[in-house]
Design a protein around this motif. Structure first.
Motif: not given
Length: 58
Positions: A24-46
């Motif tokens: 339940p802790s969630g992820l900061p955006l940078r860690r989410l980017m790393g976990a999903c192997e996405l660029s900075e823009y891609q998690p925002r659109s996702g």
């Protein structure tokens, strides 16, 4: 309803999986980017696509 790309929907699915693993802790955006192997823009659109999909599904 906003039109979203299939890529945004794919990013939303990657983000959903990463968040479920981190719950339940969630992820900061940078860690989410790393976990999903996405660029900075891609998690925002996702995340936007995920919010729209959740609204559609109730």
């Amino acid at each position: 309803m906003r039109k979203r790309s299939t890529a945004a929907e794919r990013h939303a699915e990657l983000i959903r999986i990463a968040l479920m693993e981190a719950a339940p802790s969630g992820l900061p955006l940078r860690r989410l980017m790393g976990a999903c192997e996405l660029s900075e823009y891609q998690p925002r659109s996702g995340l936007t696509a995920m919010r729209d999909l959740c609204g559609e599904r109730g």
